[in-house]
Design a protein around this motif. Structure first.
Motif, PDB file in Angstrom:
ATOM      1  N   ALA A 157       0.645  -1.546   0.379  1.00  0.00           N
ATOM      2  CA  ALA A 157      -0.315  -0.144   0.178  1.00  0.00           C
ATOM      3  C   ALA A 157       1.110   1.372   0.145  1.00  0.00           C
ATOM      4  O   ALA A 157       1.049   2.146  -0.531  1.00  0.00           O
ATOM      5  CB  ALA A 157      -1.158   0.158   0.684  1.00  0.00           C
ATOM      6  N   SER A 158       1.900   1.411   1.007  1.00  0.00           N
ATOM      7  CA  SER A 158       3.009   2.104   0.391  1.00  0.00           C
ATOM      8  C   SER A 158       3.388   2.216  -0.778  1.00  0.00           C
ATOM      9  O   SER A 158       3.282   3.898  -1.097  1.00  0.00           O
ATOM     10  CB  SER A 158       4.002   2.558   1.502  1.00  0.00           C
ATOM     11  N   THR A 159       3.795   1.363  -1.462  1.00  0.00           N
ATOM     12  CA  THR A 159       4.568   1.827  -2.750  1.00  0.00           C
ATOM     13  C   THR A 159       3.637   1.582  -3.782  1.00  0.00           C
ATOM     14  O   THR A 159       3.560   3.058  -4.637  1.00  0.00           O
ATOM     15  CB  THR A 159       5.217   0.231  -2.969  1.00  0.00           C
ATOM     16  N   LEU A 163       4.300   5.989  -5.382  1.00  0.00           N
ATOM     17  CA  LEU A 163       4.079   5.302  -7.059  1.00  0.00           C
ATOM     18  C   LEU A 163       2.596   6.673  -7.512  1.00  0.00           C
ATOM     19  O   LEU A 163       1.971   5.919  -8.650  1.00  0.00           O
ATOM     20  CB  LEU A 163       4.149   4.590  -7.793  1.00  0.00           C
ATOM     21  N   CYS A 164       2.346   7.356  -6.752  1.00  0.00           N
ATOM     22  CA  CYS A 164       0.827   7.573  -7.007  1.00  0.00           C
ATOM     23  C   CYS A 164       0.657   8.559  -8.852  1.00  0.00           C
ATOM     24  O   CYS A 164      -0.241   9.008  -9.022  1.00  0.00           O
ATOM     25  CB  CYS A 164       0.627   8.631  -6.098  1.00  0.00           C
ATOM     26  N   GLY A 165       1.785   8.726  -9.095  1.00  0.00           N
ATOM     27  CA  GLY A 165       1.652   9.558 -10.590  1.00  0.00           C
ATOM     28  C   GLY A 165       1.166   8.058 -11.744  1.00  0.00           C
ATOM     29  O   GLY A 165       0.876   8.453 -12.692  1.00  0.00           O
ATOM     30  N   ILE A 166       1.064   7.400 -11.098  1.00  0.00           N
ATOM     31  CA  ILE A 166       1.245   6.001 -12.163  1.00  0.00           C
ATOM     32  C   ILE A 166       0.504   5.457 -11.536  1.00  0.00           C
ATOM     33  O   ILE A 166       0.131   3.321 -12.500  1.00  0.00           O
ATOM     34  CB  ILE A 166       2.141   5.396 -12.615  1.00  0.00           C
ATOM     35  N   SER A 167      -0.007   4.970 -10.283  1.00  0.00           N
ATOM     36  CA  SER A 167      -0.790   3.822  -9.542  1.00  0.00           C
ATOM     37  C   SER A 167      -2.083   3.738  -9.521  1.00  0.00           C
ATOM     38  O   SER A 167      -2.864   3.296  -8.867  1.00  0.00           O
ATOM     39  CB  SER A 167      -0.497   3.534  -8.099  1.00  0.00           C
ATOM     40  N   GLY A 168      -3.145   5.196 -10.434  1.00  0.00           N
ATOM     41  CA  GLY A 168      -3.815   5.372 -10.352  1.00  0.00           C
ATOM     42  C   GLY A 168      -5.266   4.355 -10.729  1.00  0.00           C
ATOM     43  O   GLY A 168      -6.225   3.619  -9.784  1.00  0.00           O
ATOM     44  N   PRO A 169      -4.919   3.622 -11.899  1.00  0.00           N
ATOM     45  CA  PRO A 169      -5.921   2.667 -11.657  1.00  0.00           C
ATOM     46  C   PRO A 169      -5.728   1.270 -11.007  1.00  0.00           C
ATOM     47  O   PRO A 169      -6.411   0.582 -11.370  1.00  0.00           O
ATOM     48  CB  PRO A 169      -4.797   1.788 -13.051  1.00  0.00           C
ATOM     49  N   TYR A 170      -4.648   1.251 -10.085  1.00  0.00           N
ATOM     50  CA  TYR A 170      -5.380  -0.032  -8.957  1.00  0.00           C
ATOM     51  C   TYR A 170      -5.957   0.966  -8.001  1.00  0.00           C
ATOM     52  O   TYR A 170      -5.652  -0.136  -6.674  1.00  0.00           O
ATOM     53  CB  TYR A 170      -3.591   0.190  -8.634  1.00  0.00           C
ATOM     54  N   PHE A 193      -3.736   6.370  -0.588  1.00  0.00           N
ATOM     55  CA  PHE A 193      -5.418   7.363  -0.827  1.00  0.00           C
ATOM     56  C   PHE A 193      -4.659   9.084  -0.795  1.00  0.00           C
ATOM     57  O   PHE A 193      -5.449  10.023  -1.977  1.00  0.00           O
ATOM     58  CB  PHE A 193      -6.345   7.156  -0.564  1.00  0.00           C
ATOM     59  N   ARG A 194      -4.248   9.639   0.719  1.00  0.00           N
ATOM     60  CA  ARG A 194      -4.009  10.976   0.391  1.00  0.00           C
ATOM     61  C   ARG A 194      -3.148  11.472  -0.605  1.00  0.00           C
ATOM     62  O   ARG A 194      -3.054  12.726  -0.605  1.00  0.00           O
ATOM     63  CB  ARG A 194      -3.205  11.180   2.149  1.00  0.00           C
ATOM     64  N   ARG A 195      -1.860  11.120  -0.747  1.00  0.00           N
ATOM     65  CA  ARG A 195      -1.293  10.785  -2.106  1.00  0.00           C
ATOM     66  C   ARG A 195      -1.683  11.122  -3.244  1.00  0.00           C
ATOM     67  O   ARG A 195      -1.588  11.696  -4.033  1.00  0.00           O
ATOM     68  CB  ARG A 195       0.092  10.329  -1.600  1.00  0.00           C
ATOM     69  N   MET A 196      -2.630  10.266  -3.387  1.00  0.00           N
ATOM     70  CA  MET A 196      -3.501   9.927  -4.572  1.00  0.00           C
ATOM     71  C   MET A 196      -4.258  10.990  -4.873  1.00  0.00           C
ATOM     72  O   MET A 196      -4.319  11.579  -6.148  1.00  0.00           O
ATOM     73  CB  MET A 196      -3.749   8.824  -5.005  1.00  0.00           C
ATOM     74  N   LEU A 197      -5.260  11.404  -3.897  1.00  0.00           N
ATOM     75  CA  LEU A 197      -6.257  12.923  -4.614  1.00  0.00           C
ATOM     76  C   LEU A 197      -5.405  13.691  -4.114  1.00  0.00           C
ATOM     77  O   LEU A 197      -5.779  14.826  -4.932  1.00  0.00           O
ATOM     78  CB  LEU A 197      -6.870  12.560  -2.930  1.00  0.00           C
ATOM     79  N   ARG A 205      -5.829  10.865  -9.466  1.00  0.00           N
ATOM     80  CA  ARG A 205      -7.046  11.567  -8.318  1.00  0.00           C
ATOM     81  C   ARG A 205      -8.521  11.549  -8.839  1.00  0.00           C
ATOM     82  O   ARG A 205      -9.021  11.434  -7.615  1.00  0.00           O
ATOM     83  CB  ARG A 205      -6.892  13.217  -8.721  1.00  0.00           C
ATOM     84  N   GLU A 206      -9.130  11.304  -9.859  1.00  0.00           N
ATOM     85  CA  GLU A 206     -10.453  10.885 -10.161  1.00  0.00           C
ATOM     86  C   GLU A 206     -10.413   9.153  -9.497  1.00  0.00           C
ATOM     87  O   GLU A 206     -11.475   9.538  -9.851  1.00  0.00           O
ATOM     88  CB  GLU A 206     -10.451  11.383 -11.839  1.00  0.00           C
TER      89      GLU A 206
END
Length: 256
Positions: A157-159, A163-170, A193-197, A205-206
């Motif tokens: 999960a931390s990874t 890698l939030c720039g590319i992990s959106g699909p997951y 999730f905070r990093r992804m948002l 983000r979406e």
């Protein structure tokens, strides 16, 4: 600074000393840095577990520049060695980042190890490698969200967060972590999730906001303030709408 003779003497302590002496020798070699890198790496060729572990820690702690030339020797230990040695090799490779990029495939194979501590170490290492080489292996990282060992879930999960720039699909797989009762794993998913948002990528983000709409209620509550901030501040209408839908799933418990 130690000369060549001093380095060799320190390496000999690494090979044959007591545990306390080996630890001290490992730290000393790390502080010496590049002049001690090749002598430390020579220990990796010797099939003795404990000196290998201390040599790997020395090479890890030297830093990327000092030990960059030893990355191939470190990666070679991912095959045919004991789990303890592989874990240390994975930690060292992750910290070498770009220099270790061409070994990403070998690191990724360890994500499927039968040894849970190796899976966790591989997940952490993947998160430190360049995004471009990690992309083909993100699905495997995401599959660890349902691993039976919380430490593995936490690392994976931390990874995904790193890698939030590319992990959106997951993001949907990441949301599954909130079904887990382990607090550390849920905390890691919350942070991810905070990093992804807040990611620079609109798609990430979406995707994160959309995944939270179907998340376990506890996970949604953890991130409600973050979603409310997205509704107010995000520049993209689609992201704001997804965040609003996620908050609506909370009903009266949603932030005002």
């Amino acid at each position: 600074a130690l000369g060549a003779g001093g380095v060799e003497a320190t390496v000999e302590v690494l090979r044959t000393g007591s545990r306390q002496a080996q630890e001290a020798a490992s730290r000393a070699l790390a502080l010496i840095g590049e002049p001690a890198a090749s002598a430390s790496a020579a220990v990796l060729d010797e099939d003795v577990e404990t000196p290998r572990v201390w040599a790997l820690r020395a090479l890890r702690d030297m830093g990327r520049t000092a030990a960059a030339q030893q990355v191939d020797a470190i990666a070679a230990l991912l095959e045919g060695t004991r789990p303890r040695v592989r874990r240390e090799a994975l930690a060292a490779l992750g910290l070498h980042g770009q220099a270790a990029a061409h070994h990403c495939g070998a690191v990724a194979r360890c994500l499927e190890s039968v040894d849970w501590s190796e899976r966790a170490a591989a997940a952490r290492a993947i998160g430190l490698l360049p995004e471009a080489v990690v992309v083909p292996h993100l699905a495997t990282v995401a599959s660890l969200m349902t691993d039976y060992v919380p430490d593995v879930v936490e690392a994976a999960a931390s990874t995904l967060g790193a890698l939030c720039g590319i992990s959106g699909p997951y993001a949907p797989q990441l949301a599954l972590v909130f079904l887990d009762e382990d607090e550390s794993a849920c905390n890691a998913a919350t942070a991810a999730f905070r990093r992804m948002l807040r990611a620079g990528c609109v798609c990430t983000r979406e995707a994160a906001a959309a995944a939270l709409r179907g998340a376990e209620r506890e996970g949604l509550q953890r991130l409600a303030p973050d979603l409310a901030m997205v509704v107010v501040e995000d520049e993209d209408r689609h992201v704001r709408e997804e965040a609003l839908r996620a908050l609506a799933a909370l009903g009266p418990a949603a932030p005002p």
